[in-house]
Scaffold this active site. Sequence first.
Site, short mmCIF file in Angstrom:
data_model
loop_
_atom_site.label_atom_id
_atom_site.label_comp_id
_atom_site.label_asym_id
_atom_site.label_seq_id
_atom_site.Cartn_x
_atom_site.Cartn_y
_atom_site.Cartn_z
N LYS A 125 4.63 46.65 71.32
CA LYS A 125 4.33 45.80 72.47
C LYS A 125 3.00 46.20 73.11
O LYS A 125 2.17 45.34 73.40
CB LYS A 125 5.48 45.84 73.46
CG LYS A 125 6.75 45.18 72.89
CD LYS A 125 7.89 45.22 73.85
CE LYS A 125 9.08 44.42 73.31
NZ LYS A 125 9.60 44.94 72.02
N LYS A 160 10.32 42.72 79.70
CA LYS A 160 10.91 43.30 78.50
C LYS A 160 10.68 44.81 78.46
O LYS A 160 9.65 45.31 78.97
CB LYS A 160 10.33 42.65 77.24
CG LYS A 160 8.84 42.82 77.07
CD LYS A 160 8.30 42.20 75.78
CE LYS A 160 8.19 40.72 75.83
NZ LYS A 160 7.44 40.18 74.65
N ARG A 210 5.82 34.36 63.56
CA ARG A 210 5.52 35.63 62.92
C ARG A 210 4.43 35.39 61.87
O ARG A 210 4.66 34.73 60.86
CB ARG A 210 6.77 36.21 62.28
CG ARG A 210 6.54 37.39 61.33
CD ARG A 210 5.94 38.62 62.00
NE ARG A 210 6.67 39.07 63.16
CZ ARG A 210 7.76 39.85 63.09
NH1 ARG A 210 8.23 40.24 61.92
NH2 ARG A 210 8.37 40.24 64.19
N ARG A 225 10.09 31.23 64.86
CA ARG A 225 11.47 31.48 65.28
C ARG A 225 11.72 30.67 66.54
O ARG A 225 11.17 30.97 67.60
CB ARG A 225 11.70 32.98 65.53
CG ARG A 225 11.76 33.87 64.29
CD ARG A 225 10.38 34.31 63.76
NE ARG A 225 9.48 34.84 64.75
CZ ARG A 225 9.42 36.14 65.11
NH1 ARG A 225 10.21 37.02 64.55
NH2 ARG A 225 8.53 36.55 66.00
N ARG A 233 14.90 33.24 73.94
CA ARG A 233 14.39 34.11 72.88
C ARG A 233 14.43 33.40 71.52
O ARG A 233 15.43 32.78 71.18
CB ARG A 233 15.21 35.40 72.81
CG ARG A 233 15.20 36.21 74.09
CD ARG A 233 16.23 37.33 74.05
NE ARG A 233 17.58 36.81 73.93
CZ ARG A 233 18.66 37.56 73.75
NH1 ARG A 233 18.53 38.87 73.64
NH2 ARG A 233 19.86 37.01 73.65
N ASP A 273 3.05 38.49 66.29
CA ASP A 273 3.86 37.45 66.91
C ASP A 273 2.98 36.62 67.85
O ASP A 273 2.28 37.17 68.70
CB ASP A 273 5.03 38.04 67.68
CG ASP A 273 6.08 38.64 66.75
OD1 ASP A 273 6.00 38.41 65.52
OD2 ASP A 273 6.98 39.34 67.24
N GLU A 281 3.20 40.32 70.43
CA GLU A 281 3.54 41.63 69.87
C GLU A 281 2.78 41.82 68.56
O GLU A 281 2.39 40.84 67.92
CB GLU A 281 5.04 41.78 69.61
CG GLU A 281 5.91 41.85 70.83
CD GLU A 281 7.37 42.19 70.50
OE1 GLU A 281 7.63 42.76 69.42
OE2 GLU A 281 8.24 41.88 71.33
N ASN A 283 3.84 43.88 65.24
CA ASN A 283 4.91 44.64 64.62
C ASN A 283 4.38 45.42 63.42
O ASN A 283 3.76 44.84 62.52
CB ASN A 283 6.03 43.69 64.16
CG ASN A 283 6.69 43.00 65.34
OD1 ASN A 283 7.66 43.48 65.88
ND2 ASN A 283 6.13 41.85 65.74
#
Length: 317
Positions: A125, A160, A210, A225, A233, A273, A281, A283
Amino acid sequence: MKLLFIADPLESFKIYKDTTFAMMREAQRRGHTLAACLPQDLVWQRGSQVSARVRDVALTGDPTDWFAAQPLRSATLASFDAVLMRKDPPFDSEYFYATHLLEQAEREGARVFNKPRALRDHPEKLAIMEFPQFIGPTLVTRDPQDIQRFHAEHQDIILKPLDGMGGMGIFRVGPDGLNLGSITETLNRHGTQSVMVQKFLPEIVDGDKRVLIIGGKPVPFCLARIPQGSEVRGNLAAGGKGVARPLSPRDWEIAEALGPVLHSRGLLLAGVDVIGESVTEINVTSPTCFQEIHQQTGCDVAYLFVDALEEAAAGRS
């Protein structure tokens, strides 16, 4: 090549969607040999190289009994042509210590992907803060008053934890500020833990995308997503629906800017993301979505990854 996968227990894999399984399947198809271990199987004894208790593994092709494993044996990490760190988050103290053992293994000649130092240096993050031109309004703080001021300015916000995964611990607070104090206390543990706060991005209705980067280059399709029902979410683990799409011009812009930077730091694989036009984000621990993209578009992401792995393990990138 001889490959070692450091991952969660193989018995826990959902092979119809698991990205590590897709990597293993493509590697075995090319004739590479596979071994697997857990992070807790890593051992470093005085005067010895970093080793692990590993199982040699062969994939069977049977979805109900998908691997055959040999008995545990001890092997140095340097004896493998490539070591893949694929342990899922959270990035806790044990994960942190594992990266130190893996970095020692590198000094002994092991080739580890993603690089242990890069894993430590890119908390998933916080890493976005290095690229302000690609992110929305974002705040990292422990201070409740900072969060209140941010909410007053932006009205609709997301809070978050910095160490969450799969959408866990994500809260939305609207203009009425309902429960903001309670949510802040829960996430910052009464001022002892930092929290990320971001302006809510309404484009989430079109999906949290993603975008995969392999060897510094974007995969041409992403997985959006999409939140279902009243859920905010989009994470697949939180019930989001995965829809593969070609990268948008903005996705390409982001990936082509971040890709070479991340790759130069030892990140062979990263998952960026993107909601709307903003990165949320980066990842790096165990990016996923290989199989969903392949199944929906025909783009074989595992093939692209093993190509890049072979090149990197041979020292050509």
